[in-house]
Motif scaffolding. Structure first.
Motif, short mmCIF file in Angstrom:
data_model
loop_
_atom_site.label_atom_id
_atom_site.label_comp_id
_atom_site.label_asym_id
_atom_site.label_seq_id
_atom_site.Cartn_x
_atom_site.Cartn_y
_atom_site.Cartn_z
N UNK A 155 -9.93 -49.39 14.44
CA UNK A 155 -9.76 -50.80 14.09
C UNK A 155 -9.90 -51.02 12.59
N UNK A 156 -10.82 -50.28 11.96
CA UNK A 156 -11.12 -50.50 10.54
C UNK A 156 -10.33 -49.59 9.61
N UNK A 157 -9.55 -48.63 10.15
CA UNK A 157 -8.81 -47.69 9.31
C UNK A 157 -7.44 -48.27 8.98
N UNK A 158 -7.12 -48.28 7.68
CA UNK A 158 -5.83 -48.79 7.25
C UNK A 158 -4.94 -47.70 6.65
N UNK A 159 -5.53 -46.55 6.31
CA UNK A 159 -4.78 -45.47 5.67
C UNK A 159 -4.41 -44.43 6.72
N UNK A 160 -3.12 -44.08 6.79
CA UNK A 160 -2.63 -43.15 7.81
C UNK A 160 -3.27 -41.77 7.65
N UNK A 161 -3.47 -41.33 6.41
CA UNK A 161 -4.07 -40.02 6.19
C UNK A 161 -5.47 -39.94 6.78
N UNK A 162 -6.26 -41.00 6.61
CA UNK A 162 -7.61 -41.01 7.19
C UNK A 162 -7.56 -40.96 8.70
N UNK A 163 -6.59 -41.65 9.29
CA UNK A 163 -6.46 -41.67 10.74
C UNK A 163 -6.16 -40.28 11.28
N UNK A 164 -5.21 -39.59 10.66
CA UNK A 164 -4.84 -38.24 11.12
C UNK A 164 -6.01 -37.27 10.94
#
Length: 538
Positions: free
Chosen positions: A86-95
């Motif tokens: 919910x709080x992640x906006x950067x795709x790199x952090x998500x992966x």
């Protein structure tokens, strides 16, 4: 999805350990099911698989020590993972964190495969899969839909309980900060009533000192290498909102007037805040005040080349209501002559921006100064004399303009009359100066009297012209009749030096370390003090 898969594995494992082996049950291969380390093995053949049989007690222990911890770990990972998504906006952090989740889920098996004893590993490899009864036809058809429904329900719950409140908060913040009618400014009257209005110009001056200082302090675009544009930390320790409000409400006279315990005020030294605090701040690892001081002074004076008090000396004679003059006299009292009797500084009151702490230095100056008047030719040749003339003119031109009914020709005649009188030296102050008017009776102002109504207690002509202004006669005799002897405080009150009340020839020490000389009370010719080997302003 990874957590859902882990939950399905846990559920299958729990069903397997609680399902008794019955004749006729089919075996479903579950290669991903983690088997317990403690097992009962049936008599094994040389190359056959090992069959696992659990007692009731062991099933309870496995449920308590294996199934329940895995269930808690999977649930926790699901909850924390949803919060992170919910709080992640950067795709790199998500992966990257998805990969980290897989590592967390598989770390136990990785550790066992690397660090486990080879015999245990071989035994586990030879173990037959746990027996799980084949589901009935209606169960096999309904389970996928149940899984899909459970996944959708989990998403709905996460959306309603976590995502929706966060989105609502962001929308509310946007509404409060950006929506509504914000195109107005508001100021309070002293009575408390708020007055609002829409500004004619909405452009923001992004080159102004205040804008750049606040922007720098937010650290939005700063790289940390530039000198700070604000005063912060020692000695400006903020104890609360009341402290900030007190600083905001300060008038110019409050900036240089206060108890010695208040370390935020300006004292009677040039650039006091830097000269007095930079060494201590450097020891504490804090930056200098220099940049903030002179950037602010450049903004106030409109002169971007200002870097020292010498660069703003020409503004010491500005009117008392001039922000430029107030700021310069507050920051550079030494350069403006606030501590010297014959400096030519007319605006020497706290309301003019001059620090109240300069009073003690002026008292010393009146104690050490000789009681003399220079000849007219020598006096009008000094910079201090014309600084005094300019200061009085700058202060009174608004009043002279009003008396002239805004007739610029008449005003220029008044200004010319003032400067012509000043060119006559001390004799000009032998009588009050006439303020002429086109519509009122003339006003006579006695610049020899510091308490004349139009001087408001400012520097009079007595330090320059003590004989003409009566320091040796009427002022001295007035206080002598009341039994007063000269004191430093009386020197500040009368603006007459101690020598003016002494008898000619009486010893006086001009300043610390100087030889003892004798008081003089007379007009002296050009070069007289130089012949004594002393500066003309001792």
């Amino acid at each position: 999805l990874a957590c859902a898969m882990e939950l399905m594995k846990i559920l299958t494992y729990m069903v397997a350990i609680w399902t008794p082996a019955r004749k006729g049950d089919h075996v479903r291969n579950q290669a991903s099911v983690v088997l317990p380390a403690l097992v009962e093995t049936a008599p094994r053949r040389a190359n056959g698989p090992i069959r696992i049989v659990f007692s009731f007690k062991r099933r309870c222990f496995l449920s308590l020590l294996v199934v329940l911890p895995r269930l808690l770990m999977a649930s926790t990972l699901y909850f924390v993972g949803v919060l992170f998504l919910i709080s992640t906006r950067v795709l790199q952090d998500l992966i990257l964190n998805c990969v980290a989740l897989e590592v967390v889920l598989a770390v136990d098996e990785l550790l066992f495969s690397v660090l486990g004893p080879s015999e245990c590993i071989n035994v586990l490899c030879r173990c037959a899969p746990l027996r799980v009864p084949r589901a009935k036809l209606w169960q096999e058809r309904s389970v996928p839909w149940l899984k899909l429904g459970a996944l959708l329900a989990a998403l709905v719950v996460a959306n309603r309980t976590l995502l929706t409140p966060m989105v609502d908060t962001m929308k509310e913040v946007k509404r409060v900060m950006c929506d509504g009618d914000t195109d107005f400014l508001a100021v309070p009257f002293q009575s408390g009533t708020m007055v609002v209005g829409s500004p004619a110009a909405t452009d923001i001056n992004r080159s102004s000192y205040q804008y750049r200082a606040i922007l720098q302090r937010t650290k939005l675009y700063a790289d940390g290498s530039e000198s700070p544009l604000v005063y912060e930390d020692m000695p400006f320790a903020v104890s609360g909102m009341g402290q900030l409000q007190e600083w905001k409400d300060r008038r110019i006279e409050d900036e240089g007037d206060g108890p010695l315990s208040d370390q935020s005020i300006c004292y009677c030294f040039d650039n006091h805040r830097s000269s007095s605090w930079d060494a201590k701040r450097q020891q504490a690892g804090l930056p200098s005040f220099e940049t903030a001081t002179w950037e602010a002074m450049q903004e106030v004076t409109g002169n971007v080349t200002v870097q020292s008090c010498a660069d703003v000396k020409y503004l010491c004679s500005e009117a008392s209501t001039s922000p430029k003059g107030q700021a310069v006299r507050l920051t550079c009292p030494g350069t403006c002559g606030a501590s010297r009797a014959r400096s030519g500084l007319y605006h020497d009151l706290p309301m003019d921006g001059t620090s109240a702490s300069c009073e003690q230095f002026k008292g010393t100056a009146y104690a050490d100064d000789l009681c003399y008047e220079e000849e007219t030719a020598a006096l009008v040749d000094t910079e201090e004399w014309w600084d005094y003339a300019d200061a009085i003119a700058n202060e009174n031109i608004p009043a002279w303009r009003a008396l002239a009914s805004h007739n610029e020709t008449f005003l220029q005649m008044m200004v010319q009359s003032w400067y012509e009188g000043m060119s006559r030296g001390c004799s000009f102050f032998a009588s009050p100066f006439e303020w002429k008017s086109t519509w009122l009776p003339s006003i006579f102002v006695d610049y020899c009297d510091p308490y004349d109504h139009y001087l408001f207690g400012r520097r009079s002509a007595r330090p320059f012209c003590p004989v003409t202004c009566g320091c040796t006669t009427k002022v001295k005799e007035l206080y002598a009749r009341t039994g007063y002897n000269w004191t430093a405080q009386l020197g500040l009150t009368t603006q007459c030096s101690r020598c003016c009340w002494s008898e000619p020839g009486e010893p006086v020490k001009l300043s610390a370390g100087d030889a003892v000389d004798t008081c003089i009370s007379k007009r002296i010719p050009r070069g007289y003090l130089a012949s004594l080997g002393k500066a003309s302003n001792s």
